[in-house]
Design a protein around this motif. Sequence first.
Motif, PDB file in Angstrom:
ATOM      1  N   SER A   1      48.605  47.417  28.735  1.00  0.00           N
ATOM      2  CA  SER A   1      47.587  48.396  29.140  1.00  0.00           C
ATOM      3  C   SER A   1      46.402  47.778  29.873  1.00  0.00           C
ATOM      4  O   SER A   1      45.759  48.459  30.678  1.00  0.00           O
ATOM      5  N   ILE A   2      46.107  46.484  29.634  1.00  0.00           N
ATOM      6  CA  ILE A   2      44.876  45.890  30.182  1.00  0.00           C
ATOM      7  C   ILE A   2      45.164  44.775  31.181  1.00  0.00           C
ATOM      8  O   ILE A   2      44.566  44.727  32.248  1.00  0.00           O
TER       9      ILE A   2
ATOM     10  N   ASP B   1      45.462  45.420  39.368  1.00  0.00           N
ATOM     11  CA  ASP B   1      44.478  45.704  38.321  1.00  0.00           C
ATOM     12  C   ASP B   1      44.772  44.943  37.030  1.00  0.00           C
ATOM     13  O   ASP B   1      43.866  44.718  36.219  1.00  0.00           O
ATOM     14  N   LYS B   2      46.033  44.514  36.819  1.00  0.00           N
ATOM     15  CA  LYS B   2      46.380  43.756  35.614  1.00  0.00           C
ATOM     16  C   LYS B   2      45.980  42.288  35.720  1.00  0.00           C
ATOM     17  O   LYS B   2      46.043  41.561  34.727  1.00  0.00           O
ATOM     18  N   LEU B   3      45.587  41.851  36.918  1.00  0.00           N
ATOM     19  CA  LEU B   3      45.209  40.452  37.113  1.00  0.00           C
ATOM     20  C   LEU B   3      43.703  40.243  37.039  1.00  0.00           C
ATOM     21  O   LEU B   3      43.232  39.114  37.085  1.00  0.00           O
TER      22      LEU B   3
ATOM     23  N   ASN C   1      36.060  41.199  36.448  1.00  0.00           N
ATOM     24  CA  ASN C   1      35.741  42.593  36.781  1.00  0.00           C
ATOM     25  C   ASN C   1      36.429  43.574  35.854  1.00  0.00           C
ATOM     26  O   ASN C   1      36.347  44.785  36.065  1.00  0.00           O
ATOM     27  N   ASN C   2      37.104  43.067  34.844  1.00  0.00           N
ATOM     28  CA  ASN C   2      37.798  43.945  33.911  1.00  0.00           C
ATOM     29  C   ASN C   2      36.796  44.762  33.106  1.00  0.00           C
ATOM     30  O   ASN C   2      35.730  44.269  32.712  1.00  0.00           O
ATOM     31  N   LYS C   3      37.139  46.010  32.853  1.00  0.00           N
ATOM     32  CA  LYS C   3      36.222  46.902  32.131  1.00  0.00           C
ATOM     33  C   LYS C   3      35.988  46.454  30.692  1.00  0.00           C
ATOM     34  O   LYS C   3      35.007  46.847  30.072  1.00  0.00           O
ATOM     35  N   LYS C   4      36.888  45.636  30.145  1.00  0.00           N
ATOM     36  CA  LYS C   4      36.722  45.138  28.774  1.00  0.00           C
ATOM     37  C   LYS C   4      36.387  43.645  28.762  1.00  0.00           C
ATOM     38  O   LYS C   4      36.738  42.936  27.819  1.00  0.00           O
ATOM     39  N   PHE C   5      35.699  43.192  29.802  1.00  0.00           N
ATOM     40  CA  PHE C   5      35.388  41.769  29.909  1.00  0.00           C
ATOM     41  C   PHE C   5      34.583  41.283  28.716  1.00  0.00           C
ATOM     42  O   PHE C   5      34.885  40.229  28.129  1.00  0.00           O
ATOM     43  N   TYR C   6      33.545  41.991  28.312  1.00  0.00           N
ATOM     44  CA  TYR C   6      32.693  41.539  27.203  1.00  0.00           C
ATOM     45  C   TYR C   6      33.447  41.532  25.878  1.00  0.00           C
ATOM     46  O   TYR C   6      33.221  40.664  25.027  1.00  0.00           O
ATOM     47  N   TYR C   7      34.340  42.487  25.701  1.00  0.00           N
ATOM     48  CA  TYR C   7      35.141  42.528  24.474  1.00  0.00           C
ATOM     49  C   TYR C   7      35.987  41.262  24.349  1.00  0.00           C
ATOM     50  O   TYR C   7      36.008  40.601  23.297  1.00  0.00           O
ATOM     51  N   TYR C   8      36.661  40.893  25.443  1.00  0.00           N
ATOM     52  CA  TYR C   8      37.524  39.711  25.387  1.00  0.00           C
ATOM     53  C   TYR C   8      36.727  38.414  25.501  1.00  0.00           C
ATOM     54  O   TYR C   8      37.212  37.353  25.081  1.00  0.00           O
TER      55      TYR C   8
END
Length: 855
Positions: free
Chosen positions: A73-74, A218-220, A224-231
């Motif tokens: 999904s991410i 978008d999988k790469l 710029n990923n929307k969940k950058f801070y989470y990961y």
Amino acid sequence: MFLYNISNTTLFIVIGFLLATLILGLYAGRNIKDIKDYALGGKNFSTVTLTLTLLATYIGGGATIGTVREIYSIGIIVIVAYFGRAIQNFILAMFIAPKITSFKDCITLGDLAKQLYGKNSKILVGFCTLLYALFAITVQFYMIGKIFNALLGIKIIYGIVIGGTVLGVYSALGGIKAVTFTDVLHFIILIIVIPFIATVLVKQIGGYKELFTNIPTDKLSIFNNKKFYYYLVIFLTTGIFPRMISDPAIMQRMFMSKDKKQIKNKFLVASIIDPLFRITILLIGLSLIILYPNMKSQEPLFYLITNKFQGGILQGLAISSLLAVVMSSADSYVHSGGLVLTRDILKPFLKKNKFFNELTFSRITTIIVSSIAIFLAIEISNGFNFRNMTILQSIAAGPILLFPLFIGILGIKADKKSLFIGIITGLICIILSKIYLPTSMKMLSIPISIIANAIAYMLTHIIQNKGIAWIQRDEETEDEEGKEKTKTKTNLWIPRPIKIIKALLSYIPGPKDIYNYSRFQVMKYGSENIIFGIYCCVNFTLPYVMWDSNDPERYNLMTNLRFIGGIMAGLLIVKDEWKNFLKPYYPLYWHATLTYCLPFITTVMFLLSKGSLLWLIQIAISIFMLVILVAGEVFLILAPLGILLGLAFYKYFVGPINILGLGFDTNYYLIYALVFPTIIGLLFAYKKRIFNRKTVNIGINLGLSLCHEIRNTLSALSYSDMAKRTLDRIKKTSEKESRNGKKVLVVDQNSFESAYNFVDTSLGLNYDTVKVLSAFENLFIEMKKSNINMEIDSVEETVHNTLTDLHFHPGQLEKVEVDLRNDFLIQLPKAQFSFVLSNLIRNAFKHGGPTKVEI
């Protein structure tokens, strides 16, 4: 009711797996004697077994089923974040492993906290680690229920009860032995089936080239990923911050180790295996994106197994492997959770009760913990939001436990005020962060609170101690009552800017440090200068006629570089003819030549030839040669150094570097040529190092034995017959006088020299020979006690000081050191060794006898 595509074969395989796990667990855990045997298994596990159970402990359902879902999904940011686990394993191996053996009586984290912060902290840490374990068990039980439900058609509640009961029974009755051996079984199944699934999927796509060229853009994305801070938080908490020291099951694996070497080795091996496993999971996730882009299932792995492996043996093995990975993590926390509940929470209140039996209570509490986790997992399946448990676990592992335990293990003096002020500050920061940080950044509250805890702790510590107080823990010794105890010594370090700068600069190697390091490495492992020199001369000159280039400038550059390499290699062949003033710098030249002729020149040639197959092969050959010619740690220095210098040289003298422009196939083979030969070569280099260590150990034992035997023989001769005859000879040429009413014998210099020469000529030996043998016997004993028997690096200075204290003549000193290190201790047979050693020491003393004597 089972799914329509579940065959009897699949069902029998799954049932057989569960029964085999239960039987193996109960069988392995039989004959448990006491609580230490129940918790640590007598510390009688091999490094391989401990490594496998370590990996099985933290690679659970989240690391496989959950990670595949996240990748689907991410994207690849998921694996990039989880690569932090390898970093954390390396940190634990290098910094925690050497310290943890000072806490030999610890079974749980509460025991460790009690030694650091007192008995009240034991209960606090007990509650936190019990919470941590309960969350981990609950999530794994829930995953077991989902596997039963999605893949076997059994209701999720029944799956939770079946899995939880099996785990609870063998964990409670069999203890850590049951958990360890079932973990080994589970991990073996895991490392067979998971790579097999990845291989099947990649082959179905058409190979790695098709896989990586068809991944959606978008999988790469990473930054710029929307969940950058989470990961980012995941990367920090699983990588930079050593969160595993607040994990009760992982720390139990440390306490199970025999010594610091075993702890270090298992975490180092885990740091290599872990990223390989993550890459395998990445391949599965990316393959599912391409093969099933519109999958509606919440768990892609479940969808794959139900549609790709319909019925039969493969489906049964796939389902069993998923159960194995979940159960191998769950049983570790079931066991450690029950142990924590008994030892850290109940025991402080019940230990004076005559009915309290720690082993029996631990088994009962393990069943209780398992039952609570079953109940919580059922609640989750009914729609209960378990994210609150995640937050509580993160708080327990972060702002409360992490830094106080880490700093205490490292050796900074622990005190209660620093502990509680740090905890309060961390909790306040996590609350404020949750309130005021933007929604997308709320996950940063965990690392922020950990940092706040660390700052508050250290400020309180510095104010209380007026500096940083370090605890130096020595090896355990026996006291007057015969009981073992650890000696401690406190040192105070006052942090000042100048001292901090000097301390940091001390870690930067200077020219002298590089020179000494190079010299020691050549002394330890030697140098195949003639063979390597001939190889390079032939390889760099004869192939000129076999390759061509359309670009004359590049052809000339290739020729010049290879000509320089041939000259450097030629100088290695004639090393023995070097001038004496150049010979001390030979080790540096040897390592510089290796760097230039192997990693540097292959990097430049690969780029100049635009990624030709010839130089791809040469890269693999160069890696293998470098590993063979130097030690593993030297390889890890020279190989990256040569590659970086090669890249810099090409960019400065040739032009821009475009590795991706060489094409997918070339890059794929390049990675293969770099990674696999390096891993295989380092494994062989490690075996070579172990062999060298054993060889040196044999030499030290031989030297110790010979020194002891020769010393005893010479002592008898020196102190009986020769002592009597020498004193008789001295008395004839000496005079007596009275001092303080006592008669003493005064010997002048000439009389002593006459007696000295008499002993030397009549027997060829003297008292100082016995003295030096005793000194070297003590030296060998110290080497064995301090693990120097495995590392020769620091022996030279010790030998130098020993010989200097014994007044060896400076002209003989270098010869004694070199001969003793390289020939006599290792290569000479016993009879020849005794003759050479005795004559060597005797001759050395003849050149440097005592100059002043009073009897």
